[in-house]
Design an enzyme around this catalytic site. Sequence first.
Site: not given
Length: 310
Positions: A181, A234
């Site tokens: 992330k 992500k």
Amino acid sequence: MRGFVRETRLSPEDLVYPIFVTVGEDVRNPVASMPGIFQLSINHAVAEAQRVHDLGIPAVLLFGLPEQKDEAATGAYDPEGIVQLATRAIKEAAPELLVITDVCLCEYTSHGHCGVVEKETGEVLNDVSLELLARTAASQAEAGADIVAPSDMMDGRVAAIRSELDNEGFENTPIMAYAAKYASAFYGPFREAADSAPQFGDRRSYQMDPANAREALVETGLDVEEGADIVMVKPALPYLDVLRRVRETTDLPVAAYNVSGEYAMVKAAAQNGWIDEQRAILEALTGIKRAGADIIITYHAPDVARWLSG
Ligand code: PBG
């Protein structure tokens, strides 16, 4: 012929739809930076979940806007918290729809950070946060969550959550870990939707540097070792190379999160008549799948499911 030799096929079954659930009765607050997305009270969230299920989308991902925020993120692990209540209501209305719950503190802390913050230094305290994250996950599983999805990025959180889930009798609840992330500008609209913008500083001490790809593989490896069942990359579109490399280093299912800023850009351009919305979205999501995603989390999910079946 063209369809016959097509290598990548997008299907509603690939998709997960995020829903922002808020306290209150009969609330449907539009999120200005995400046209088509609303903060929904539980009754509307249930209706939305039902609609999504009817479209053939297998799962929703719940984010909560609690009644109150405090320094200990109490709302995150309250058995009667907003996500816990919404989970119960959705599972009752649509038992076959998978409910995935976001495990993070940023929506519940008064300062908006993903963990507990030490007052004097403003530093995010990793190990203290782990305990609260683990409690959050267990309370969500207790409420009926099918999968828990830690997005906080504290070190050791997958292991902490796995052990708490096992202790509480949820050995079979899988963990979808936000493994790679990045500290991304593309989360901007989400922070409006989830009311979770940090009140000071930023998330760079716990989210990854966009310049690093090998680090993503290290992070993913740690999450897998700690017991992750699904790993996530992500955002999606600026990180397709990372997605591909993660795909090649693990045999676990890989998810990609097509985040709020990616959604907002397409919507804004489409509203101006600058791009063909449907073609642009289908192309982007096909690209994400082609790069290696088994699961795509996207705010476009209901539209896409409709286009694919119509
Ligand atoms: C919470 C969280 C964020 C997103 C998902 N979980 C925001 C952040 O890290 O600031 C972003 C999702 C999106 O932009 O759509 N930690």
